[in-house]
Design a protein around this motif. Structure first.
Motif, PDB file in Angstrom:
ATOM      1  N   ALA A  15       0.867  -1.177   0.000  1.00  0.00           N
ATOM      2  CA  ALA A  15       0.000   0.000   0.000  1.00  0.00           C
ATOM      3  C   ALA A  15       0.904   1.228   0.000  1.00  0.00           C
ATOM      4  CB  ALA A  15      -0.899   0.013   1.234  1.00  0.00           C
ATOM      5  N   VAL A  16       0.584   2.173  -0.853  1.00  0.00           N
ATOM      6  CA  VAL A  16       1.344   3.425  -0.950  1.00  0.00           C
ATOM      7  C   VAL A  16       0.511   4.516  -0.296  1.00  0.00           C
ATOM      8  CG1 VAL A  16       2.352   5.126  -2.523  1.00  0.00           C
ATOM      9  CG2 VAL A  16       2.467   2.681  -3.071  1.00  0.00           C
ATOM     10  N   MET A  17       1.145   5.273   0.589  1.00  0.00           N
ATOM     11  CA  MET A  17       0.436   6.347   1.287  1.00  0.00           C
ATOM     12  C   MET A  17       1.006   7.702   0.901  1.00  0.00           C
ATOM     13  SD  MET A  17      -0.031   4.830   5.106  1.00  0.00           S
ATOM     14  CE  MET A  17      -1.219   6.095   5.559  1.00  0.00           C
ATOM     15  N   HIS A  18       0.119   8.676   0.841  1.00  0.00           N
ATOM     16  CA  HIS A  18       0.518  10.070   0.654  1.00  0.00           C
ATOM     17  C   HIS A  18      -0.312  10.904   1.614  1.00  0.00           C
ATOM     18  CE1 HIS A  18       0.243  14.136  -1.036  1.00  0.00           C
ATOM     19  NE2 HIS A  18       1.521  13.943  -1.269  1.00  0.00           N
ATOM     20  N   ALA A  19       0.347  11.727   2.397  1.00  0.00           N
ATOM     21  CA  ALA A  19      -0.323  12.628   3.342  1.00  0.00           C
ATOM     22  C   ALA A  19      -1.303  11.883   4.246  1.00  0.00           C
ATOM     23  CB  ALA A  19      -1.021  13.769   2.610  1.00  0.00           C
ATOM     24  N   GLY A  63       6.407  21.424  -5.781  1.00  0.00           N
ATOM     25  CA  GLY A  63       5.591  21.938  -4.689  1.00  0.00           C
ATOM     26  C   GLY A  63       5.939  21.327  -3.346  1.00  0.00           C
ATOM     27  N   ASP A  64       5.212  21.772  -2.331  1.00  0.00           N
ATOM     28  CA  ASP A  64       5.449  21.343  -0.962  1.00  0.00           C
ATOM     29  C   ASP A  64       4.490  20.239  -0.554  1.00  0.00           C
ATOM     30  OD1 ASP A  64       7.450  23.283  -0.569  1.00  0.00           O
ATOM     31  OD2 ASP A  64       5.930  24.811  -0.143  1.00  0.00           O
ATOM     32  N   VAL A  65       4.957  19.354   0.316  1.00  0.00           N
ATOM     33  CA  VAL A  65       4.111  18.305   0.872  1.00  0.00           C
ATOM     34  C   VAL A  65       3.070  18.984   1.754  1.00  0.00           C
ATOM     35  CG1 VAL A  65       4.080  16.264   2.357  1.00  0.00           C
ATOM     36  CG2 VAL A  65       6.014  16.666   0.826  1.00  0.00           C
ATOM     37  N   PHE A  77      -3.174  15.030  -3.047  1.00  0.00           N
ATOM     38  CA  PHE A  77      -2.027  15.155  -3.940  1.00  0.00           C
ATOM     39  C   PHE A  77      -2.253  16.195  -5.044  1.00  0.00           C
ATOM     40  CE2 PHE A  77       0.780  13.341  -7.385  1.00  0.00           C
ATOM     41  CZ  PHE A  77       1.978  13.647  -6.766  1.00  0.00           C
ATOM     42  N   HIS A  78      -3.466  16.715  -5.174  1.00  0.00           N
ATOM     43  CA  HIS A  78      -3.775  17.579  -6.320  1.00  0.00           C
ATOM     44  C   HIS A  78      -2.872  18.812  -6.477  1.00  0.00           C
ATOM     45  CE1 HIS A  78      -6.331  20.337  -3.842  1.00  0.00           C
ATOM     46  NE2 HIS A  78      -5.985  21.189  -4.782  1.00  0.00           N
ATOM     47  N   PRO A  79      -2.407  19.470  -5.398  1.00  0.00           N
ATOM     48  CA  PRO A  79      -1.557  20.643  -5.623  1.00  0.00           C
ATOM     49  C   PRO A  79      -0.223  20.300  -6.296  1.00  0.00           C
ATOM     50  CG  PRO A  79      -2.418  20.657  -3.376  1.00  0.00           C
ATOM     51  CD  PRO A  79      -2.732  19.307  -3.965  1.00  0.00           C
ATOM     52  N   ARG A  80       0.179  19.047  -6.232  1.00  0.00           N
ATOM     53  CA  ARG A  80       1.474  18.629  -6.782  1.00  0.00           C
ATOM     54  C   ARG A  80       1.322  17.711  -7.991  1.00  0.00           C
ATOM     55  NH1 ARG A  80       4.678  15.975  -2.323  1.00  0.00           N
ATOM     56  NH2 ARG A  80       6.466  16.725  -3.462  1.00  0.00           N
ATOM     57  N   CYS A  81       0.111  17.462  -8.431  1.00  0.00           N
ATOM     58  CA  CYS A  81      -0.149  16.490  -9.495  1.00  0.00           C
ATOM     59  C   CYS A  81      -0.279  17.174 -10.849  1.00  0.00           C
ATOM     60  CB  CYS A  81      -1.419  15.702  -9.192  1.00  0.00           C
ATOM     61  SG  CYS A  81      -1.814  14.455 -10.428  1.00  0.00           S
ATOM     62  N   GLU A  82       0.490  16.709 -11.812  1.00  0.00           N
ATOM     63  CA  GLU A  82       0.437  17.291 -13.152  1.00  0.00           C
ATOM     64  C   GLU A  82      -0.841  16.916 -13.904  1.00  0.00           C
ATOM     65  OE1 GLU A  82       3.530  15.832 -15.766  1.00  0.00           O
ATOM     66  OE2 GLU A  82       3.443  13.864 -14.818  1.00  0.00           O
ATOM     67  N   ARG A  87     -12.165  18.559 -10.514  1.00  0.00           N
ATOM     68  CA  ARG A  87     -12.752  17.541  -9.639  1.00  0.00           C
ATOM     69  C   ARG A  87     -11.761  17.119  -8.550  1.00  0.00           C
ATOM     70  NH1 ARG A  87     -14.683  11.441 -11.343  1.00  0.00           N
ATOM     71  NH2 ARG A  87     -15.670  10.967  -9.351  1.00  0.00           N
ATOM     72  N   CYS A  88     -10.487  17.043  -8.886  1.00  0.00           N
ATOM     73  CA  CYS A  88      -9.448  16.656  -7.925  1.00  0.00           C
ATOM     74  C   CYS A  88      -9.330  17.680  -6.796  1.00  0.00           C
ATOM     75  CB  CYS A  88      -8.102  16.514  -8.620  1.00  0.00           C
ATOM     76  SG  CYS A  88      -8.088  15.354 -10.000  1.00  0.00           S
ATOM     77  N   ARG A  89      -9.591  18.933  -7.110  1.00  0.00           N
ATOM     78  CA  ARG A  89      -9.466  20.007  -6.131  1.00  0.00           C
ATOM     79  C   ARG A  89     -10.632  20.069  -5.154  1.00  0.00           C
ATOM     80  NH1 ARG A  89      -7.508  21.310 -10.872  1.00  0.00           N
ATOM     81  NH2 ARG A  89      -5.630  22.538 -11.167  1.00  0.00           N
ATOM     82  N   THR A  90     -11.751  19.464  -5.520  1.00  0.00           N
ATOM     83  CA  THR A  90     -12.950  19.602  -4.688  1.00  0.00           C
ATOM     84  C   THR A  90     -13.480  18.296  -4.114  1.00  0.00           C
ATOM     85  OG1 THR A  90     -14.368  19.437  -6.638  1.00  0.00           O
ATOM     86  CG2 THR A  90     -13.693  21.655  -5.946  1.00  0.00           C
TER      87      THR A  90
END
Length: 153
Positions: A15-19, A63-65, A77-82, A87-90
């Motif tokens: 399992a991969v975790m982010h934030a 960007g920053d974590v 992850f949306h602020p750092r995702c290309e 929809r990702c932002r909300t």
């Protein structure tokens, strides 16, 4: 663990975790061969290439974590995702599982281009595993009892 070499050698599923949130769960071979979440792709893309004559594209996450105490709305992850869209932002993504048991928490993961090498899953997995082994071969020794001594034989 943050040691991808240990994961590749000892685990069946990962399992991969982010934030603080799981973004991808898959069998190790499938995850290393064809990561689906943009964060997982970026993690695997930074595995060093031991052969300097071989160049490859690397994803560099800008960007920053985000703070775990004040995560951004929607996908963390949306602020750092290309690949992020409105929809990702909300809207926080729910994990979706494919027929092979690969679960991904990303709104767009099925739209992203496949990452398999031309030789298929086994070859892509083996290439990443070889890079990990080369990277860690001279810096760490893993054994079953944790003494740091090389295993017998």
């Amino acid at each position: 663990t943050h040691d991808l070499g240990v994961v590749a050698q000892t685990c069946h599923r990962v399992a991969v975790m982010h934030a603080g949130q799981i973004v991808e769960i898959a069998p190790v071979r499938a995850l290393f061969a064809d990561p689906a979440h943009p964060y997982t792709r970026a993690l695997l893309d930074v595995i060093p290439e031991p052969d300097p004559s071989r160049r490859r594209r690397r994803s560099v996450v800008q960007g920053d974590v985000p703070s775990p105490f004040a995560p951004p709305p929607g996908c963390h992850f949306h602020p750092r995702c290309e690949h992020a869209v409105e929809r990702c932002r909300t809207e926080a993504p729910e994990a979706q599982t494919d027929e092979a048991g690969h679960a991904v928490a990303c709104h767009r993961w099925r739209e992203l281009p496949a990452r398999l090498g031309s030789e298929g899953e086994g070859s892509a997995f083996n290439a990443r595993l070889q890079r990990l082994q080369a990277r860690f071969a001279n810096t760490r020794t893993y054994d079953r009892i944790g003494t740091g001594a090389p295993p017998p034989g």
